[in-house]
Design a protein around this motif. Structure first.
Motif, short mmCIF file in Angstrom:
data_model
loop_
_atom_site.label_atom_id
_atom_site.label_comp_id
_atom_site.label_asym_id
_atom_site.label_seq_id
_atom_site.Cartn_x
_atom_site.Cartn_y
_atom_site.Cartn_z
N GLY A 77 0.62 -1.31 0.10
CA GLY A 77 0.24 0.02 0.05
C GLY A 77 0.92 1.25 0.07
O GLY A 77 0.44 2.47 0.23
N MET A 78 2.09 1.21 -0.38
CA MET A 78 2.95 2.37 -0.22
C MET A 78 3.74 2.51 -1.57
O MET A 78 3.76 1.38 -2.26
CB MET A 78 4.10 2.24 0.83
N SER A 79 3.85 3.66 -2.07
CA SER A 79 4.30 4.03 -3.36
C SER A 79 5.93 3.41 -3.35
O SER A 79 6.47 3.05 -2.41
CB SER A 79 4.66 5.37 -3.45
N LEU B 191 8.64 4.65 -4.21
CA LEU B 191 9.47 5.50 -3.78
C LEU B 191 9.56 5.37 -2.33
O LEU B 191 10.63 5.19 -1.38
CB LEU B 191 9.41 7.31 -4.07
N GLU B 192 8.43 5.28 -1.73
CA GLU B 192 8.22 5.18 -0.04
C GLU B 192 9.16 3.73 0.27
O GLU B 192 9.47 3.85 1.54
CB GLU B 192 6.68 5.14 0.41
N LEU C 73 12.46 4.23 0.82
CA LEU C 73 12.76 5.28 1.66
C LEU C 73 12.87 4.39 3.22
O LEU C 73 13.55 4.70 3.77
CB LEU C 73 11.97 6.39 1.78
N VAL D 171 16.34 10.13 -1.28
CA VAL D 171 15.53 10.03 -2.46
C VAL D 171 16.48 9.92 -3.75
O VAL D 171 15.97 9.11 -4.69
CB VAL D 171 14.56 11.37 -2.92
N ALA E 205 7.45 5.35 -10.09
CA ALA E 205 7.86 5.73 -8.72
C ALA E 205 6.89 6.07 -7.67
O ALA E 205 6.86 5.55 -6.59
CB ALA E 205 8.73 6.71 -8.54
N ASP E 206 5.77 6.60 -8.39
CA ASP E 206 4.71 7.43 -7.27
C ASP E 206 3.49 6.47 -7.34
O ASP E 206 2.47 6.60 -6.86
CB ASP E 206 4.30 8.56 -7.91
N ASP E 207 3.70 5.06 -7.98
CA ASP E 207 2.51 4.44 -7.91
C ASP E 207 2.61 3.35 -6.69
O ASP E 207 3.68 3.11 -6.11
CB ASP E 207 2.51 3.30 -9.12
N PRO F 82 0.51 9.01 -0.46
CA PRO F 82 1.94 8.56 -0.10
C PRO F 82 2.57 9.81 0.15
O PRO F 82 2.12 11.04 0.07
CB PRO F 82 2.43 8.34 -1.63
N THR F 83 3.48 9.65 1.22
CA THR F 83 3.94 10.84 2.03
C THR F 83 4.87 11.55 1.17
O THR F 83 5.30 12.75 1.60
CB THR F 83 4.67 10.17 3.28
N ILE F 84 5.43 11.18 0.10
CA ILE F 84 6.46 11.88 -0.76
C ILE F 84 6.42 11.46 -2.07
O ILE F 84 5.68 10.22 -2.50
CB ILE F 84 7.88 11.56 -0.22
N ALA F 85 6.55 12.43 -2.92
CA ALA F 85 6.67 11.81 -4.47
C ALA F 85 7.70 12.30 -5.31
O ALA F 85 8.13 13.30 -4.88
CB ALA F 85 5.10 12.36 -5.14
N LEU F 86 8.05 11.60 -6.24
CA LEU F 86 9.17 12.00 -7.21
C LEU F 86 8.54 12.98 -8.35
O LEU F 86 9.37 14.00 -8.42
CB LEU F 86 9.82 10.61 -7.83
N LYS F 87 7.32 12.63 -8.73
CA LYS F 87 6.96 13.46 -9.85
C LYS F 87 5.62 14.12 -9.15
O LYS F 87 5.42 14.98 -9.08
CB LYS F 87 6.94 12.82 -11.18
N GLU F 88 4.47 13.42 -9.40
CA GLU F 88 3.21 13.60 -8.72
C GLU F 88 2.74 12.87 -7.52
O GLU F 88 2.89 11.53 -7.83
CB GLU F 88 2.26 13.91 -9.92
N THR F 89 1.94 13.43 -6.74
CA THR F 89 1.25 12.17 -5.60
C THR F 89 -0.05 11.80 -6.35
O THR F 89 -1.01 12.51 -6.94
CB THR F 89 0.76 13.44 -4.41
N ARG F 90 0.14 10.43 -6.07
CA ARG F 90 -1.12 9.49 -6.78
C ARG F 90 -1.60 8.90 -5.46
O ARG F 90 -0.91 8.35 -4.67
CB ARG F 90 -0.77 8.66 -7.82
#
Lengths: 281, 486
Positions: free
Chosen positions: A103-105, A107-108, A111, A143, A159-161, B466-474
């Motif tokens: 459930g975390m992206s 990138l998360e 991290l 990051v 990265a943000d999925d 999400p607590t941080i995003a590289l490009k955009e928060t989804r």
């Protein structure tokens, strides 16, 4: 003997019993620095048990597991608390059944793998809470590391999925990237090629070969896919019924009668043939 | 001509609308218009002989709603059939409206704005407050529109609430303050249950520890509320750690049972330790909070200092703002913690504890921080509760309270700050609003809870950002986010 010439991982007299069942018995092997060492054997041979002992998930009944760093420091893994093995002894692992933070992206996920470093940078939360600049800088650096590994495994666009949204093969690679973000000296991979299609499997080989030796990284892996094992391993250790039955280079293992017998013994002729010919089963 | 036809096709969503669909759509628009018109048009204040009176204007609402219905129906039916310059103009107008609508942040913002403007326009409430109090509403509104975040609208409403028309002492005390206490408790428990995924059925224990800490410290040592407040939080946090240690290895049902027992132990100790806690009689005469040393009393207090006429309403409004600030601090800290390594570790632990361990995260510390920080917020809320009531007894800290707080977190959507606030408003505010239904309100309540769980099993606001995003928060869907297993 200098630290550089000593193996990164030395397992000596390792024994693990669960009640009356002896899963691993008097196992001794070592993994050389900067090499890929494979642990193979028929189902139930005790490979994952060895892994769990090395990475601190089981406390071995007997024996010693020693990790020796470049700088000469050594760690006795058999008596370390689980989380220190990654943090201090720098041994990271992946899991046979992928364990991402679904459930975390992406990138998360990467991290979280740099938790200890960031925790110190945030002065154990206090500094981060009041917004000291040190933490912001450390997070930017983290990051960057995450981005580097996402690029290496070809997932930077996602990265943000959510990690749980990735296809199976991508999840496997992300788990490797996550383990690498902890900055390991020894990376333990539990069946990294399981469930991959031939193309993904080839990409994985490329990735592992490119990682080997980078910053002195050594890799220990369990694998059933003999195509992968024979192609990338520098050294192979064969287990059967919790004991080591052979070890050596891929060429030696391929021709070892004990190994052939062990694999033929499990009535899986295809695997046995694969071992002996080095072909993909 | 061909160009005009294309524009018309786009304007009408490419297909001529059927009569049934057009009617249904127009009816929906009419209902929305009705909802919007209620706070704005329904009542008008008129001057009567002795006082201000209200005049109902149902006729105006009926006309407005009918106009919306007819207009929408006409748009639906005629829109796609228009052609030529009229059609182009129509299409341009439609897209312009849509663009403006999106620019100010969607229907939630628009709804909130209208509600607030209605409140601000209808003037001062019970107190004869100066008009600049409207700024409490208008400033957050402006920020909310600028940042396109409905959360600011809630903040504006909360800030303005004590001065809103119709906000009597009864409403501020039994609705405003009560709801905010539960919002704060919900946010506090959200750290433990929502973020760290540890099911805690005994959260009321920390609420009790906070309340008794303040009452005893204030009465024994004569310390003021503002000194006792942090102490109560720290003591509650210590109890959080104490509870945390024995339950470190427990998961799921087992953890729930032990935390449940812990809550009961605290309550039973409070009942039986007569010499310290006063037993079932509780503690009365707990000191009230002061504003920089100013007491809220008839002579030489707050009212005298500022040259106001003394009224007990001042104290209630002061209490309202204390709990509002406490709740906002809870929210601010939680939101910030989520973006720090410790918060990410909590969420990672909820997702997969074993993976956390393999990444070198100390599970013991992570669990204990979650327990203690959640407990600390419970302790703050408890201290506030004690000072607000002036009297506490073990009866206020039964399992029922834990269950309500947990229900707020679960219904709101675990981990979601806005969801928890909405759930607290609906659950606590709802029970107050429907007090006239007497015993049936619990029935209504139960049905409502079942309905929410059937239609939105992951709570009102499911999923997480999400607590941080590289490009955009989804936004991440609720189906992927785990509830935690312990």
């Amino acid at each position: 003997m200098t630290a550089g010439s000593r193996p990164i991982l030395e397992v000596d007299g390792l024994g693990m019993r669960f009640g009356g069942l002896v899963a691993v018995d008097g196992l001794a092997f070592s993994a050389q620095r900067g090499q890929i060492t494979a642990l193979i054997g028929p189902n139930g041979a005790g490979k994952t048990t060895v892994f769990n002992c090395v990475t601190g998930f089981y406390r071995p009944t007997s024996g010693r597991i020693t990790v020796q760093h470049d700088d000469g420091r050594s760690f006795a893994l058999q008596s370390m608390p689980g989380h220190r093995i990654c943090h201090q002894a720098k041994v990271a692992r992946t899991f046979q059944n992928i364990r991402l933070f679904a459930g975390m992206s992406l990138l998360e996920n990467l991290l979280v793998a740099q938790h200890n470093k960031l925790m110190r940078a945030s002065l154990f939360t206090v500094g981060g809470l009041i917004g000291l600049p040190g933490f912001a800088a450390a997070e930017r650096a983290a990051v960057e590391i995450a981005k580097h590994w996402l690029e290496r495994v070809g997932l930077v666009d996602r990265a943000d999925d959510a990690a749980g949204d990735l296809p199976y093969g991508d999840q496997r690679r992300l788990e490797i990237a996550r383990a690498m973000c902890t900055g390991p000296a020894l990376l333990c991979l539990d069946e990294p090629a399981a469930g991959l299609n031939p193309r993904e499997s080839r990409e994985l080989n490329q990735l592992l070969l490119s990682m080997r030796g980078e910053n002195g990284l050594s890799i220990l892996l369990i694998e059933h896919d003999m195509g992968v094992v024979m192609e990338i391993s520098d050294h192979i250790v064969v287990l059967d019924y919790g004991k080591k039955i052979a070890e050596g280079t891929p060429a030696q293992i391929r021709n070892d009668p004990a190994v052939i017998a062990a694999y033929l013994g499990v009535e899986d002729e295809e695997t046995a043939i694969a071992v002996t010919t080095g072909a993909r089963p | 001509m061909a160009k005009a036809a294309t524009a018309t096709m786009q304007a009408g969503d490419s297909e001529p609308t059927s009569l049934g669909a057009a009617l249904a759509d127009a009816a929906t628009a009419a209902v929305i218009a009705l909802l919007l018109a209620m706070p704005i048009l329904a009542y008008r204040s008129v001057e009567q002989a002795v006082s201000l009176g209200m005049e109902a204007r149902w006729g105006a609402i009926a006309i407005g709603v009918a106009a919306v219905f007819a207009g929408r129906l006409a748009i639906n039916l005629l829109g796609p059939r228009l052609s030529g310059p009229v059609g182009e103009l129509f299409a341009a107008l439609k897209s312009a409206i849509v663009r403006v609508f999106h620019a100010i942040g969607g229907w939630r913002t628009v709804l909130g704005m209208l509600l607030m403007l209605a409140m601000a326009a209808s003037g001062a409430g019970k107190l004869s407050t100066p008009r600049w109090f409207d700024l409490l509403l208008i400033v957050p509104l402006a920020i909310g529109v600028w940042r396109r975040s409905p959360a600011w609208l809630f903040l504006g409403l909360a800030l303005f609430f004590p001065f809103a028309p119709g906000a009597s002492r009864y409403w501020i005390e039994n609705f405003g303050i009560l709801v905010l206490i539960y919002v704060m408790l919900g946010w506090g428990l959200n750290v433990v249950v929502g973020l760290a995924g540890l099911l805690d059925l005994g959260y009321v224990a920390f609420y009790a520890v906070g309340a008794y800490s303040y009452a005893l410290l204030a009465q024994t040592f004569g310390l003021s509320f503002w000194i006792c407040l942090p102490l109560a939080g720290i003591l509650a946090a210590l109890w959080g750690v104490l509870l945390g240690f024995p339950v470190l290895r427990l998961r799921g049902d087992y953890l729930a049972i032990v935390t449940l027992a812990f809550g009961e132990i605290i309550r039973v100790v409070l009942i039986n330790w007569q010499s310290l806690t006063g037993g079932p009689n509780g503690i009365s005469g707990i000191p009230r909070p002061t504003l920089f040393g100013l007491e809220f009393k008839a002579d030489g207090g707050f009212a005298d200092y500022f040259g106001l006429e003394h009224t007990s309403l001042h104290r209630i409004i002061f209490l309202y703002y204390i709990i509002l600030v406490l709740a906002l601090v809870t929210n601010w800290v939680t939101v910030r913690l989520r973006r720090l390594p410790v918060g990410r570790a909590w969420e990672a632990m909820r997702e997969d504890e074993i993976a956390c361990r393999s990444l070198g995260i100390n599970i013991t510390n992570t669990k204990l921080t979650a327990f203690s920080i959640g407990a600390m917020f419970g302790g703050f809320a408890g201290a506030f509760f004690a000072t607000k009531q002036g009297f506490i007894s073990p009866e206020s800290f039964t399992f029922w309270e834990s269950a309500i707080i947990l229900a707020i977190v679960v219904l709101g959507g675990m981990g979601s700050q806005v969801g928890v606030a909405v759930a607290a408003l609906v659950m606590i505010g709802g029970t107050e609003l429907f007090r006239e239904l007497e015993i049936y309100r619990m029935l209504v309540f139960g049905v409502a809870m079942v309905a929410v769980m059937v239609w939105r099993p992951r709570g009102v606001v499911s999923g997480r950002v999400p607590t941080i995003a590289l490009k955009e928060t989804r936004r991440i869907g609720g189906d992927l986010v785990k509830e935690g297993h312990g």
